[in-house]
Design an enzyme around this catalytic site. Structure first.
Site, PDB file in Angstrom:
ATOM      1  N   TYR A  33       1.170  -0.985  -0.101  1.00 17.58           N
ATOM      2  CA  TYR A  33       0.114   0.258  -0.139  1.00 17.58           C
ATOM      3  C   TYR A  33       0.712   0.797   0.321  1.00 17.58           C
ATOM      4  O   TYR A  33       2.111   1.256   0.141  1.00 17.58           O
ATOM      5  CB  TYR A  33      -0.690  -0.298   1.108  1.00 17.58           C
ATOM      6  CG  TYR A  33      -0.480   0.007   2.543  1.00 17.58           C
ATOM      7  CD1 TYR A  33      -0.376   1.163   3.252  1.00 17.58           C
ATOM      8  CD2 TYR A  33       0.540  -0.745   3.823  1.00 17.58           C
ATOM      9  CE1 TYR A  33       0.081   2.160   3.993  1.00 17.58           C
ATOM     10  CE2 TYR A  33       0.841  -0.139   4.531  1.00 17.58           C
ATOM     11  CZ  TYR A  33       0.991   0.913   4.750  1.00 17.58           C
ATOM     12  OH  TYR A  33       1.689   1.002   6.344  1.00 17.58           O
ATOM     13  N   ARG A  52       7.970   4.490  -4.851  1.00 21.03           N
ATOM     14  CA  ARG A  52       8.288   3.284  -3.753  1.00 21.03           C
ATOM     15  C   ARG A  52       7.039   1.416  -4.171  1.00 21.03           C
ATOM     16  O   ARG A  52       7.292   1.028  -3.749  1.00 21.03           O
ATOM     17  CB  ARG A  52       7.513   3.826  -2.594  1.00 21.03           C
ATOM     18  CG  ARG A  52       8.254   2.869  -1.170  1.00 21.03           C
ATOM     19  CD  ARG A  52       8.314   3.536  -0.081  1.00 21.03           C
ATOM     20  NE  ARG A  52       7.295   3.997   0.436  1.00 21.03           N
ATOM     21  CZ  ARG A  52       6.099   4.634   1.434  1.00 21.03           C
ATOM     22  NH1 ARG A  52       7.646   5.077   2.170  1.00 21.03           N
ATOM     23  NH2 ARG A  52       5.469   5.081   1.350  1.00 21.03           N
ATOM     24  N   LYS A 147       6.240  -2.169   1.571  1.00 19.88           N
ATOM     25  CA  LYS A 147       5.643  -1.954   1.980  1.00 19.88           C
ATOM     26  C   LYS A 147       4.249  -2.151   2.448  1.00 19.88           C
ATOM     27  O   LYS A 147       2.764  -2.298   1.633  1.00 19.88           O
ATOM     28  CB  LYS A 147       5.241  -0.241   1.864  1.00 19.88           C
ATOM     29  CG  LYS A 147       4.092   1.023   3.026  1.00 19.88           C
ATOM     30  CD  LYS A 147       3.827   2.253   2.334  1.00 19.88           C
ATOM     31  CE  LYS A 147       3.306   3.445   3.224  1.00 19.88           C
ATOM     32  NZ  LYS A 147       3.778   3.637   4.751  1.00 19.88           N
ATOM     33  N   GLU A 179      11.934   1.966  14.572  1.00 18.42           N
ATOM     34  CA  GLU A 179      11.631   3.138  13.747  1.00 18.42           C
ATOM     35  C   GLU A 179       9.835   3.043  15.001  1.00 18.42           C
ATOM     36  O   GLU A 179       9.948   1.962  15.718  1.00 18.42           O
ATOM     37  CB  GLU A 179      11.335   3.073  12.087  1.00 18.42           C
ATOM     38  CG  GLU A 179      10.333   1.873  12.046  1.00 18.42           C
ATOM     39  CD  GLU A 179      10.634   1.743  10.507  1.00 18.42           C
ATOM     40  OE1 GLU A 179      10.263   1.843   9.508  1.00 18.42           O
ATOM     41  OE2 GLU A 179      10.180   0.296  10.187  1.00 18.42           O
ATOM     42  N   LEU A 204      11.453   0.760   6.903  1.00 22.64           N
ATOM     43  CA  LEU A 204      10.376   2.317   6.054  1.00 22.64           C
ATOM     44  C   LEU A 204      11.497   2.561   5.792  1.00 22.64           C
ATOM     45  O   LEU A 204      12.099   3.753   6.306  1.00 22.64           O
ATOM     46  CB  LEU A 204       8.898   1.978   6.294  1.00 22.64           C
ATOM     47  CG  LEU A 204       7.840   2.394   4.930  1.00 22.64           C
ATOM     48  CD1 LEU A 204       8.004   1.555   3.404  1.00 22.64           C
ATOM     49  CD2 LEU A 204       7.501   3.005   5.542  1.00 22.64           C
TER      50      LEU A 204
END
Length: 284
Positions: A33, A52, A147, A179, A204
């Protein structure tokens, strides 16, 4: 008024949106996504989000559901149909519907779903007051650079933060911050250097992160892309997170320890202002 959502070629009221129970996104979390922010009815960093997406699809050997020009046109139609001035557009691509099997199906048509979320992005409580975080073990899989829709682990960490009465969690491995649950983590040293984790499969590759670091360097703010420990974060002069939904948001407390004087710091505030100003100039 009901939102209009996009499902596999059709724009429909959200109550009428349907997807197969055999969709691999539902059965296997076999999907990726992107979330694109919208300001003044225009998209921020859309080209970077598409780049991406291409990478995520390639890493999972998944076909694209449409060409990039068509995907852009769908995004613009979603903005228009939902009169979206400020908020987000969520786009999900899955491998499609097929009988349940762990191997990738042959001939399955990718599924494409989009919906909008109207919400304030520029004027938020987090931007004004900062957010508080706790640190938790990073329990995610090893390919965090893709992702994917596999978001149960971040959801569990976010719920741990909610249970603790704070805003979010920073995930860590062996005392080193990876993260946030839905953002990239940054600290600012006493010398004013912005420090954030270097890119690898451990985190990411944030679109907002990349833009903020570029703007920081252009503004003569020193940047170091390296790992930092939880202890280093607690002792930092400032801390902040970056994401498409929060831009640059100050972190004022980590594990109950105030960061700096416990209020949003000047570097985070400056970078947030620069990011919003420059993003609006380049919005499409």
């Amino acid at each position: 008024m009901s939102r209009i959502v996009y499902v596999n070629g059709d724009y429909v009221p959200e109550a009428e949106a349907k997807i197969s129970v055999f969709d691999r996104g539902f059965l296997m979390a076999d999907g990726v996504y992107e979330v694109t922010s919208v300001l003044a009815g225009r998209m921020i960093d859309f080209a970077a989000h598409m780049a991406r997406l291409r990478r995520s699809l390639a890493e999972l050997e998944m076909d694209a559901p449409a060409g990039e020009a068509e995907l852009e046109a769908i995004h613009r139609e979603m903005i228009a149909r939902n009169a979206l001035e400020e908020g987000m557009i969520y786009m999900q691509v899955t491998r499609g519907a097929a009988d349940r099997d762990f191997t990738y199906p042959e001939g399955a048509e990718p599924s494409l779903v989009l919906f909008t979320q109207a919400r304030p992005l520029r004027d938020t409580a987090g931007a004004r007051n900062g957010i508080r975080v706790i640190t938790v073990p990073d329990i995610r899989w090893a390919r965090r650079d893709i992702k994917t829709v596999q978001l149960l682990a971040p959801s569990m960490c976010k719920m741990a933060a909610k249970t603790a009465g704070v805003d979010d969690a920073w995930m860590q491995e062996d005392g080193v911050v990876t993260e946030g649950t839905s953002n990239n983590a940054c600290i600012v040293t006493a010398e004013g250097t912005v420090v954030t984790r270097d890119l690898s499969s451990d985190i990411l590759h944030g679109i907002t992160r990349a833009a903020v670091l570029r703007f920081a360097r252009e503004a003569q703010v020193k940047v170091e892309e390296r790992a930092f420990t939880v202890e280093e974060a607690r002792a930092a002069a400032e801390a902040f997170v970056t994401s498409a939904s929060s831009f640059v948001t100050p972190v004022v407390e980590i594990d109950g320890t105030a960061i700096g004087d416990g209020t949003p710091g000047p570097v985070a505030r400056r970078l947030r202002d620069i990011y919003i100003e420059e993003s609006l100039k380049a919005a499409t």
